[in-house]
Design an enzyme around this catalytic site. Structure first.
Site, PDB file in Angstrom:
ATOM      1  NE  ARG A 105     -37.010   7.954 -66.817  1.00  0.00           N
ATOM      2  CZ  ARG A 105     -36.163   7.227 -67.410  1.00  0.00           C
ATOM      3  NH1 ARG A 105     -36.638   6.193 -67.937  1.00  0.00           N
ATOM      4  NH2 ARG A 105     -35.056   7.528 -67.264  1.00  0.00           N
TER       5      ARG A 105
ATOM      6  CB  THR B  40     -36.119  10.278 -61.378  1.00  0.00           C
ATOM      7  OG1 THR B  40     -35.450   9.480 -62.397  1.00  0.00           O
ATOM      8  CG2 THR B  40     -37.814   9.687 -61.364  1.00  0.00           C
TER       9      THR B  40
ATOM     10  CB  SER C   3     -31.062  12.984 -64.291  1.00  0.00           C
ATOM     11  OG  SER C   3     -29.736  12.362 -64.192  1.00  0.00           O
TER      12      SER C   3
END
Length: 397
Positions: A328, A342, A105
């Site tokens: 993120r 991650t 991802s």
């Protein structure tokens, strides 16, 4: 000038640590985060990284079931790297930071960057409905591009059912080739998780839609757009989008999937189409390339300042975490925030994060997956890299 430190370890298949003087990535000084002051931990100079602590984390994840683990830290022109264990259980070859691997991802940042570049080019509006660009794709015209990139569309994550049983689910799709629309249809067969613009709810479907937007707006494949807009300009020599090919070219770490049954043998999951993910998770890279990419992004070299600011409009996404547009933010024990993503794809866990200004970046890999203990322990690489010795006295959450 070249300097070196040596940390003694007992692991046989271990390599650690060189510090090499290299040119730092060009980057400007980023403004403070909203509400921050010059005294805030997130705004202060970063603590010295704890390279020994980083090494300890990698040895820990090996004991917890990862065949190998590695990390690379780029810090204002110095490079620290560490690796322990094996890249290939069949040959016993040791793992190293020149190995390529599947980044899962972390691919989502690549997709978001391309769409933000298209916004810079006035070919896309973040607050426009997805259906403006892909007529009739989604059942709700209120779902915008911003909702998709921030996981607030409410689109169900089709991978929940696909991998409800880890190894059988993987084996059922490892050689399959899906169209984007087939994956979206799997999502739309289930109820939506929230109203458009509602609470964060992670879904790979969102970044399948992102891939469709890229291809519709450019007339080119995702592979071409990644290459022309990111990979070639940054000279990322180990980064590829190979879908639907199954083999990782060149020197690479093999991936080992942990079965659901405790004690069962690891499954070599290296070769697969990753067609179930595509623009949500099918990129291959290296620790060097990931650090180069994140440093360039956060240093303002891939988008305008306006679009980078849009990327960092945060919504809550879990304990000590927030999500922007494909990016993120994690808050660490020492008060420092780091920015990245991650990645979890069969056989590989990746952590790729950088400081606010991109001048310190960390990419770490364990070549296993479906092992929550390993995944949680990998968070320690961020603590050692960005909090240094301070990570040993964690603040209460």
């Amino acid at each position: 000038m070249v300097s070196a430190t040596v940390v003694r370890g007992t692991a046989v298949a271990a390599a650690l640590v060189s510090l090499v003087a290299v040119p730092a990535h060009a980057a400007h000084t980023a403004p403070l985060e909203p509400g921050a002051t010059r005294g805030d931990a997130s705004a202060r100079a970063l603590p010295k990284p704890d390279v020994t602590g980083l090494w300890t984390v990698l040895r820990t994840v090996r004991r917890q079931g990862a065949p190998g683990a590695m990390a690379r830290l780029d810090d204002h022109g110095a490079v620290h790297w560490a690796a322990t264990g094996i890249a290939d259980r069949g040959t016993g070859r040791t793992i190293g930071n020149t190995d390529r691997f599947r980044i899962g991802s972390v691919t989502k940042i690549f997709s978001a960057v391309v769409l933000l570049q298209l916004a810079d080019e006035k070919k896309l509006r973040l607050d426009a409905p997805v259906n403006r660009y892909l007529p009739g794709l989604l059942p709700d015209d209120r779902i915008t591009v911003r909702h998709v990139l921030s996981h607030r569309s409410g689109l169900h994550d089709y991978t929940n059912e696909m991998f409800a049983r880890t190894v059988p689910g993987f084996e059922a799709v490892r050689t399959k080739v899906f169209t984007y629309r087939q994956l979206v249809e799997r999502s739309l067969s289930k109820p939506r998780t929230t109203r458009p613009g509602g609470a964060y709810s992670y879904s790979n479907t969102n970044f399948v839609v992102a891939g469709m937007l890229i291809e519709k707006l450019t007339g080119h494949t995702v592979r071409t757009e990644y290459k022309n807009r990111i990979i070639d300009p940054l000279e990322l020599r180990d980064t590829f989008y190979l879908h639907p090919g199954t083999k990782i070219p060149g020197r690479h770490a093999r991936g080992y999937l942990t079965p659901d049954t405790a004690g069962a043998a690891l499954v070599d999951s290296t070769e697969q189409t990753v067609s179930w993910a595509q623009s949500a998770g099918a990129v291959i890279s290296s620790t060097r390339d990931l650090n180069t990419f994140l440093s360039a992004l956060l240093g303002g070299r891939l988008t305008s300042r306006a679009q980078l600011d849009q990327m960092q409009r945060w919504v809550p996404s879990g304990t000590n975490q927030q999500y922007g547009l494909g990016l993120r933010r994690r808050h660490l024990s020492c008060g420092i925030s780091v920015y990245g993503h991650t990645g979890a794809v069969q056989g590989y866990y990746t952590y790729a994060f950088a400081s606010k200004d991109g001048r310190r970046s960390l990419a770490a890999l364990a070549n296993t997956s479906n092992n929550g203990t390993v995944h949680n322990s990998m968070l320690g690489t961020l603590e050692s890299a960005f909090c240094g010795k301070q990570a040993k006295t964690r603040r209460a959450n």
